[in-house]
Scaffold this motif. Structure first.
Motif, short mmCIF file in Angstrom:
data_model
loop_
_atom_site.label_atom_id
_atom_site.label_comp_id
_atom_site.label_asym_id
_atom_site.label_seq_id
_atom_site.Cartn_x
_atom_site.Cartn_y
_atom_site.Cartn_z
N ARG A 180 77.73 42.40 41.76
CA ARG A 180 76.34 42.14 41.43
C ARG A 180 75.60 43.45 41.17
O ARG A 180 75.95 44.49 41.71
N HIS A 181 74.48 43.36 40.38
CA HIS A 181 73.76 44.56 39.96
C HIS A 181 72.48 44.78 40.75
O HIS A 181 71.66 45.64 40.39
N THR A 182 72.20 44.01 41.80
CA THR A 182 70.98 44.19 42.59
C THR A 182 70.98 45.54 43.26
O THR A 182 69.99 46.29 43.22
N SER A 183 72.05 45.90 43.91
CA SER A 183 72.11 47.20 44.59
C SER A 183 72.06 48.34 43.59
O SER A 183 71.42 49.38 43.84
N THR A 184 72.61 48.19 42.41
CA THR A 184 72.57 49.25 41.39
C THR A 184 71.14 49.49 40.90
O THR A 184 70.68 50.63 40.78
N GLU A 185 70.38 48.42 40.66
CA GLU A 185 68.98 48.55 40.20
C GLU A 185 68.12 49.20 41.27
O GLU A 185 67.30 50.09 40.99
N GLN A 186 68.30 48.80 42.50
CA GLN A 186 67.49 49.37 43.58
C GLN A 186 67.78 50.86 43.75
O GLN A 186 66.86 51.67 43.93
N LYS A 187 69.04 51.21 43.68
CA LYS A 187 69.38 52.63 43.81
C LYS A 187 68.80 53.44 42.66
O LYS A 187 68.31 54.57 42.85
N ALA A 188 68.80 52.87 41.43
CA ALA A 188 68.22 53.60 40.28
C ALA A 188 66.73 53.81 40.47
O ALA A 188 66.18 54.90 40.19
N LYS A 189 66.02 52.78 40.96
CA LYS A 189 64.57 52.92 41.19
C LYS A 189 64.27 53.95 42.27
O LYS A 189 63.35 54.78 42.14
N SER A 206 73.30 47.31 30.60
CA SER A 206 74.54 47.47 31.39
C SER A 206 74.96 46.16 32.03
O SER A 206 76.15 45.84 32.14
N ARG A 207 73.94 45.35 32.47
CA ARG A 207 74.25 44.05 33.06
C ARG A 207 74.90 43.12 32.04
O ARG A 207 75.88 42.43 32.32
N GLU A 208 74.31 43.11 30.84
CA GLU A 208 74.90 42.28 29.78
C GLU A 208 76.31 42.76 29.44
O GLU A 208 77.22 41.96 29.23
N GLN A 209 76.48 44.09 29.40
CA GLN A 209 77.81 44.63 29.12
C GLN A 209 78.81 44.25 30.22
O GLN A 209 79.96 43.88 29.93
N ALA A 210 78.34 44.35 31.49
CA ALA A 210 79.23 43.97 32.60
C ALA A 210 79.57 42.48 32.56
O ALA A 210 80.69 42.07 32.84
N SER A 211 78.54 41.67 32.19
CA SER A 211 78.80 40.23 32.10
C SER A 211 79.81 39.94 31.00
O SER A 211 80.72 39.11 31.17
N ALA A 212 79.65 40.64 29.88
CA ALA A 212 80.61 40.44 28.79
C ALA A 212 82.01 40.87 29.20
O ALA A 212 83.01 40.19 28.90
N ALA A 213 82.09 42.02 29.91
CA ALA A 213 83.41 42.49 30.38
C ALA A 213 84.02 41.52 31.38
O ALA A 213 85.22 41.23 31.35
N ALA A 214 83.14 41.00 32.30
CA ALA A 214 83.65 40.02 33.28
C ALA A 214 84.13 38.76 32.59
O ALA A 214 85.17 38.18 32.95
#
Length: 599
Positions: A21-30, A161-169
């Motif tokens: 999931r990308h929740t932790s990635t977004e929070q860390k970026a902020k 990046s989320r869309e890219q990860a979703s496409a890769a998944a």
């Protein structure tokens, strides 16, 4: 907004792969962006304080603090001056004069230029403060706009990046599904192939078992036919014998004077035929017997239990002497077969009691140190009871030349032979001989019952008795006892004939020449486990059974007897003489000492 849960993909083989999931990635970026902005703000404020230190708010606060402190100092000074003027008039000038001087000095300083300068300075300070505040607000608004722009850019980047990860998944999921389908297809094919092979193997095994079953049924039918034919022949022979005996009895009883010369001629012809057959076998040319490298496991196996094997590559049976018993009536017969030549490897003779034809054929085999099987015996109407002795031919380990043992191989005795080529000695010692019975399919079975057909024909109520085969690990027949010694649970083996008997009387009844000459036994067999050992053993070396026994002691016994009445035999006349049964001395009369002996 809450993040959307991504579906999980299943790998081939049962493993589960969860998309990150990308929740932790977004929070860390902020958080990283906020820290960077705070750091840049602090650096700007520090740089601004160095360039315009006068417009700094903290600086003005320090100035106000100093002014207030100065005013307080002036007030304190006036108070101190007041007290000094009141209480120290003799030391200080007049207060009125001092106040007048001070007021004059202050008024001298309050000129128009000074007041103008002070007011202008105050106006400049206030304007500078308002300008600095407006500048700070503008800077803050610009920073907020820049921050919002960066946040929007970061959100766009995170979304991409989320869309890219979703496409890769999704791509990985499709790849895993394709791989799973391929593996499932392969597994199904392998399973179907394995099932097909199993079905073919099962059909082949069923066909083999059916063939063996058919062969066994055919063999059983053949055996049944031969048995029935043999039974018919035996019954007819016995009927003829009974009729002949009845005729003889009637002839003797009535003195009819019948002529039995034709019977005598028939008997003499049969005896002559047997003698001629023996002579023809002796006169026939001997053919070498072929050794079976992979013999069929059938009949009676004869093996060695090796105690010593020295300088020998292989050994082969030259002559084998056995003790067999008739399968119909149980009569013992001595059998000697050869392991070198083909006419002499088969023994055939009629039973002395039931006249059944007994046959025994040897199929020899090469034996070596790790394979001690000497050969297999195919018996008909006879059962192998014991091995008397074996004569062997060997091969020297040093030069691979033939070695011949001149003396037979006896149990527990060392046999030696010298090679005539390299003059090296070869030796062998056998603890005992093994006898195992196998059926036509190669399965080990127990020794059959003796006297079966004879007991059926005679219609006797006697129980079937098993053949007295000596097999180590099993007790001897009747635990080694005989009719002469009912408590002697052991057998003896004599070197003169190589046979085992329960006692010397049984040995004498066998009509052995060594028994008449007083030959002594050299081996003893335990009655509990049939283990063969030295004759001087007091207890069995295999099971620990007491071979000597503790019998009742005698009074004399050549000087080694006992005087303890509790250990004396009940047949000793000294057992109860002068003492009671409990060992207490009896009261004896002394009248004869007083009045003399009885007249």
């Amino acid at each position: 907004a809450p993040t959307k849960k991504l579906p999980t993909a299943t790998r081939a083989g049962g493993r589960r792969v969860v998309s990150k999931r990308h929740t932790s990635t977004e929070q860390k970026a902020k958080e990283k962006l906020y820290k960077r902005e705070e750091k840049e703000r602090k650096e700007r404020e520090k740089k601004r304080g160095k360039v315009s230190g006068l417009l700094d708010k903290s600086r003005w606060q320090d100035i106000v603090k100093q002014t207030v402190l100065a005013v307080l100092g002036v007030v304190v000074s006036f108070i101190a001056l007041f007290f000094a003027m009141r209480y120290g008039k003799e030391y200080l000038p007049h207060p009125e004069q001092a106040a007048t001087a001070i007021v004059e000095a202050v008024l001298a300083q309050l000129t128009v230029p000074n007041i103008t300068i002070a007011v202008a300075s105050l106006i400049v300070v206030v304007l500078s403060r308002y300008g600095y505040t407006a500048y700070q607000q503008a800077q803050a608004r610009q920073q907020e706009k820049d921050r919002q722009a960066r946040i929007a850019a970061v959100e766009l980047q995170i979304k991409a990046s989320r869309e890219q990860a979703s496409a890769a998944a999704l791509e990985r999921k499709r790849a895993f599904e394709a791989q799973d389908v391929e593996q499932r297809t392969r597994f199904v094919k392998e399973f179907e192939e394995e099932e097909r092979r199993r079905a073919l193997a099962l059909e082949a095994e069923q066909a083999r078992l059916q063939a063996e079953l058919d062969e066994e049924r055919a063999l059983q039918r053949q055996i049944a036919l031969e048995t029935q034919q043999h039974r018919l022949e035996s019954d007819s022979w016995w009927q003829a014998q009974a009729a002949e005996e009845l005729r003889k009895k009637q002839a003797r009883k009535g003195n009819l004077g019948h002529d039995y010369s034709h019977l005598d001629e028939a008997y003499e012809a049969e005896a002559g035929m047997l003698d001629n057959s023996d002579d023809s076998e002796d006169d026939a040319e001997l053919q070498p017997l072929e050794l079976e490298l992979e013999p069929r496991v059938r009949g009676t196996r004869v093996g060695l239990v090796i105690d010593l094997w020295w300088n020998l590559a292989t050994v082969q049976v030259r002559e084998l002497q056995l003790q067999c018993t008739c399968a119909r009536c149980g009569t013992d017969v001595d059998v000697t077969v050869s392991g070198l030549y083909t006419p002499q490897n088969t023994f055939a003779a009629r039973c002395k009691r039931c006249k059944a034809i007994q046959r025994c054929s040897l199929r020899p085999q090469l034996a070596f140190e790790s394979q001690t099987t000497l050969g297999y015996l195919d018996c008909q109407d006879c059962i192998v009871k014991d091995v008397i002795h074996v004569q062997l031919n060997g091969v020297c380990m040093q030069c691979s030349e033939a070695v011949s043992f001149s003396k037979p191989i006896l149990r527990g005795s060392r046999s030696e032979a010298t090679c005539r080529h390299c003059h090296q000695k070869s030796a062998i010692t056998a603890k005992s001989f093994e006898l195992q019975t196998f059926d036509e399919l190669g399965r080990e079975i127990e020794a059959p019952f003796a006297g079966t057909s004879y007991s059926k024909r005679s219609k006797s109520n006697k129980k079937k008795e098993a053949v007295q085969v000596i097999k180590e690990g099993q007790p001897l027949p009747d635990n080694g006892c005989c009719q002469h010694f009912r408590r002697s649970q052991k057998w003896f083996r004599w070197k003169c004939c190589g046979k085992a008997f329960a006692c010397p009387i049984c040995h004498e009844l066998s009509a052995c020449d060594g028994a008449i000459d007083g030959e002594r036994a050299y081996r003893i067999l335990c009655g509990q486990c049939s283990h063969e050992q030295m004759v001087n053993n007091k207890t069995c070396s295999s099971c620990g059974f007491d071979l000597v026994g503790k019998g009742k002691a005698g009074h004399w016994q050549g000087g080694s007897g006992t005087r303890n009445t509790s250990q004396l035999s009940s047949k000793e006349r000294k057992k109860n003489q002068g003492v009671s049964r409990s060992g207490v001395a009896k009261t004896a009369s002394k009248k004869g000492q007083r009045v003399g002996p009885k007249q």
